[in-house]
Design a protein around this motif. Structure first.
Motif, PDB file in Angstrom:
ATOM      1  N   VAL A 270       3.245   3.500   8.946  1.00 32.79           N
ATOM      2  CA  VAL A 270       1.789   3.446   8.872  1.00 32.79           C
ATOM      3  C   VAL A 270       1.268   3.238  10.289  1.00 32.79           C
ATOM      4  O   VAL A 270       1.743   2.367  11.020  1.00 32.79           O
ATOM      5  N   THR A 271       0.293   4.054  10.679  1.00 37.76           N
ATOM      6  CA  THR A 271      -0.312   3.960  12.013  1.00 37.76           C
ATOM      7  C   THR A 271      -1.817   3.787  11.864  1.00 37.76           C
ATOM      8  O   THR A 271      -2.443   4.440  11.030  1.00 37.76           O
ATOM      9  N   ASN A 272      -2.378   2.906  12.672  1.00 39.88           N
ATOM     10  CA  ASN A 272      -3.825   2.756  12.746  1.00 39.88           C
ATOM     11  C   ASN A 272      -4.321   3.713  13.833  1.00 39.88           C
ATOM     12  O   ASN A 272      -4.184   3.442  15.019  1.00 39.88           O
ATOM     13  N   THR A 273      -4.893   4.843  13.418  1.00 41.86           N
ATOM     14  CA  THR A 273      -5.387   5.829  14.376  1.00 41.86           C
ATOM     15  C   THR A 273      -6.874   5.615  14.689  1.00 41.86           C
ATOM     16  O   THR A 273      -7.486   6.440  15.368  1.00 41.86           O
ATOM     17  N   GLY A 274      -7.427   4.514  14.210  1.00 40.43           N
ATOM     18  CA  GLY A 274      -8.838   4.221  14.434  1.00 40.43           C
ATOM     19  C   GLY A 274      -9.087   3.403  15.684  1.00 40.43           C
ATOM     20  O   GLY A 274      -8.224   3.270  16.553  1.00 40.43           O
ATOM     21  N   THR A 275     -10.292   2.835  15.738  1.00 39.00           N
ATOM     22  CA  THR A 275     -10.739   2.076  16.906  1.00 39.00           C
ATOM     23  C   THR A 275     -10.982   0.608  16.603  1.00 39.00           C
ATOM     24  O   THR A 275     -11.516  -0.121  17.431  1.00 39.00           O
ATOM     25  N   ALA A 276     -10.611   0.170  15.399  1.00 41.41           N
ATOM     26  CA  ALA A 276     -10.764  -1.238  15.018  1.00 41.41           C
ATOM     27  C   ALA A 276      -9.496  -1.697  14.311  1.00 41.41           C
ATOM     28  O   ALA A 276      -8.686  -0.887  13.853  1.00 41.41           O
ATOM     29  N   GLN A 277      -9.328  -2.985  14.216  1.00 45.10           N
ATOM     30  CA  GLN A 277      -8.144  -3.576  13.589  1.00 45.10           C
ATOM     31  C   GLN A 277      -8.065  -3.178  12.113  1.00 45.10           C
ATOM     32  O   GLN A 277      -9.052  -3.216  11.391  1.00 45.10           O
ATOM     33  N   LEU A 278      -6.869  -2.794  11.673  1.00 44.51           N
ATOM     34  CA  LEU A 278      -6.606  -2.417  10.284  1.00 44.51           C
ATOM     35  C   LEU A 278      -5.894  -3.578   9.602  1.00 44.51           C
ATOM     36  O   LEU A 278      -4.844  -4.018  10.065  1.00 44.51           O
ATOM     37  N   GLU A 279      -6.483  -4.070   8.512  1.00 46.11           N
ATOM     38  CA  GLU A 279      -5.880  -5.153   7.729  1.00 46.11           C
ATOM     39  C   GLU A 279      -5.325  -4.566   6.440  1.00 46.11           C
ATOM     40  O   GLU A 279      -6.074  -4.006   5.639  1.00 46.11           O
ATOM     41  N   ILE A 280      -4.021  -4.691   6.259  1.00 50.14           N
ATOM     42  CA  ILE A 280      -3.386  -4.276   5.005  1.00 50.14           C
ATOM     43  C   ILE A 280      -3.102  -5.572   4.263  1.00 50.14           C
ATOM     44  O   ILE A 280      -2.236  -6.357   4.659  1.00 50.14           O
ATOM     45  N   SER A 281      -3.872  -5.812   3.204  1.00 48.37           N
ATOM     46  CA  SER A 281      -3.817  -7.120   2.553  1.00 48.37           C
ATOM     47  C   SER A 281      -2.818  -7.192   1.409  1.00 48.37           C
ATOM     48  O   SER A 281      -2.424  -8.287   1.011  1.00 48.37           O
ATOM     49  N   LEU A 282      -2.418  -6.045   0.866  1.00 45.40           N
ATOM     50  CA  LEU A 282      -1.441  -6.078  -0.212  1.00 45.40           C
ATOM     51  C   LEU A 282      -0.841  -4.693  -0.382  1.00 45.40           C
ATOM     52  O   LEU A 282      -1.562  -3.715  -0.542  1.00 45.40           O
ATOM     53  N   THR A 283       0.487  -4.640  -0.331  1.00 47.87           N
ATOM     54  CA  THR A 283       1.179  -3.388  -0.641  1.00 47.87           C
ATOM     55  C   THR A 283       1.962  -3.621  -1.916  1.00 47.87           C
ATOM     56  O   THR A 283       2.698  -4.603  -2.038  1.00 47.87           O
ATOM     57  N   GLU A 284       1.764  -2.748  -2.872  1.00 46.65           N
ATOM     58  CA  GLU A 284       2.499  -2.864  -4.128  1.00 46.65           C
ATOM     59  C   GLU A 284       2.550  -1.510  -4.798  1.00 46.65           C
ATOM     60  O   GLU A 284       1.766  -0.614  -4.486  1.00 46.65           O
ATOM     61  N   SER A 285       3.462  -1.366  -5.724  1.00 43.87           N
ATOM     62  CA  SER A 285       3.608  -0.135  -6.479  1.00 43.87           C
ATOM     63  C   SER A 285       3.086  -0.353  -7.893  1.00 43.87           C
ATOM     64  O   SER A 285       3.173  -1.466  -8.430  1.00 43.87           O
ATOM     65  N   ASN A 286       2.596   0.710  -8.516  1.00 41.56           N
ATOM     66  CA  ASN A 286       2.186   0.610  -9.916  1.00 41.56           C
ATOM     67  C   ASN A 286       3.381   0.816 -10.855  1.00 41.56           C
ATOM     68  O   ASN A 286       3.219   0.846 -12.065  1.00 41.56           O
ATOM     69  N   ASN A 287       4.575   0.942 -10.276  1.00 43.42           N
ATOM     70  CA  ASN A 287       5.807   1.089 -11.039  1.00 43.42           C
ATOM     71  C   ASN A 287       6.753  -0.028 -10.603  1.00 43.42           C
ATOM     72  O   ASN A 287       7.127  -0.119  -9.431  1.00 43.42           O
ATOM     73  N   SER A 288       7.168  -0.874 -11.545  1.00 44.81           N
ATOM     74  CA  SER A 288       7.980  -2.053 -11.207  1.00 44.81           C
ATOM     75  C   SER A 288       9.382  -1.719 -10.695  1.00 44.81           C
ATOM     76  O   SER A 288      10.092  -2.593 -10.208  1.00 44.81           O
ATOM     77  N   ASP A 289       9.810  -0.451 -10.775  1.00 45.15           N
ATOM     78  CA  ASP A 289      11.111  -0.041 -10.225  1.00 45.15           C
ATOM     79  C   ASP A 289      11.064   0.086  -8.698  1.00 45.15           C
ATOM     80  O   ASP A 289      12.107   0.261  -8.066  1.00 45.15           O
ATOM     81  N   TYR A 290       9.861   0.017  -8.108  1.00 43.74           N
ATOM     82  CA  TYR A 290       9.696   0.148  -6.660  1.00 43.74           C
ATOM     83  C   TYR A 290       9.125  -1.144  -6.084  1.00 43.74           C
ATOM     84  O   TYR A 290       8.228  -1.750  -6.667  1.00 43.74           O
ATOM     85  N   SER A 291       9.628  -1.525  -4.931  1.00 41.70           N
ATOM     86  CA  SER A 291       9.046  -2.662  -4.204  1.00 41.70           C
ATOM     87  C   SER A 291       8.815  -2.231  -2.753  1.00 41.70           C
ATOM     88  O   SER A 291       9.493  -1.338  -2.235  1.00 41.70           O
ATOM     89  N   ILE A 292       7.846  -2.872  -2.111  1.00 41.10           N
ATOM     90  CA  ILE A 292       7.465  -2.511  -0.745  1.00 41.10           C
ATOM     91  C   ILE A 292       7.445  -3.761   0.115  1.00 41.10           C
ATOM     92  O   ILE A 292       6.923  -4.806  -0.298  1.00 41.10           O
ATOM     93  N   THR A 293       8.047  -3.656   1.296  1.00 40.18           N
ATOM     94  CA  THR A 293       7.975  -4.751   2.264  1.00 40.18           C
ATOM     95  C   THR A 293       7.639  -4.178   3.638  1.00 40.18           C
ATOM     96  O   THR A 293       8.067  -3.063   3.946  1.00 40.18           O
TER      97      THR A 293
END
Length: 181
Positions: free
Chosen positions: A137-160
């Motif tokens: 994931v890249t912030n291609t903008g001009t202000a700080q990008l806050e990613i507050s929660l990453t999750e999947s709608n399928n419990s077989d997948y996890s994200i860190t």
């Protein structure tokens, strides 16, 4: 012949002569003001106060200022797209030198989310075993990008990781793990 009379006039003075709003996030606004003073001896009529750039609005849009008095005009910067936004607040009035103007400037900033690759294919994975892949994931903008929660709608997948803060031009790897049940 005895002649008498008084000279009357209006005089327009505005301060400051320019407003700099700095950086403002897309979707947000910033307010500042200028003071218009009538240093003349009759009413100063401001028939129209407006900006030549639709990213700025002015209130009030008209006014009457008594002799030797002043009034604040409020300028709101509400940018509608990213980038530098320059313009003028223009005052049409009944004093000499009309119209007068105040220069305005500001920059609209915003984070922009970009991810590569845009999809992952884990292929065949044995039940209750795992396979991990990643995206950047890249912030291609001009202000700080806050990613507050990453999750999947399928419990077989996890994200860190599950949260992240990315400054402009900064990238972060996110790991996606597939554990079929």
């Amino acid at each position: 012949v005895n002649v008498t009379g008084n000279g009357v006039s209006t005089a327009f003075v505005v301060a400051p002569a320019s407003l700099s709003f700095g950086d403002v996030l897309l979707g947000e606004s910033k307010l500042d003001s200028v003071s218009v003073q009538n240093i003349g001896s009759k009413d100063l009529f401001i028939s129209l106060a407006q900006s030549n750039n639709n990213n700025y609005s002015v209130t009030p849009s008209s006014a009457t200022i008594p002799p030797y008095d002043s009034l604040k005009f409020y300028v709101t910067f509400l940018p509608n797209s990213m980038g530098v936004k320059n313009g003028f607040v223009i005052f049409d009035h009944n004093a000499n030198g009309t119209p007068d103007s105040v220069s305005v400037s500001g920059r609209c900033i915003a984070p922009l989310f970009s991810v590569v690759p845009t999809s992952l294919n884990f292929g065949d994975v044995v039940v209750f075993s795992s396979k991990t892949d990643s995206v950047i994931v890249t912030n291609t903008g001009t202000a700080q990008l806050e990613i507050s929660l990453t999750e999947s709608n399928n419990s077989d997948y996890s994200i860190t990781p599950t949260i992240a803060t990315l400054l402009p031009s900064m990238s972060r790897t996110f790991y996606v793990t597939f554990i079929p049940s």
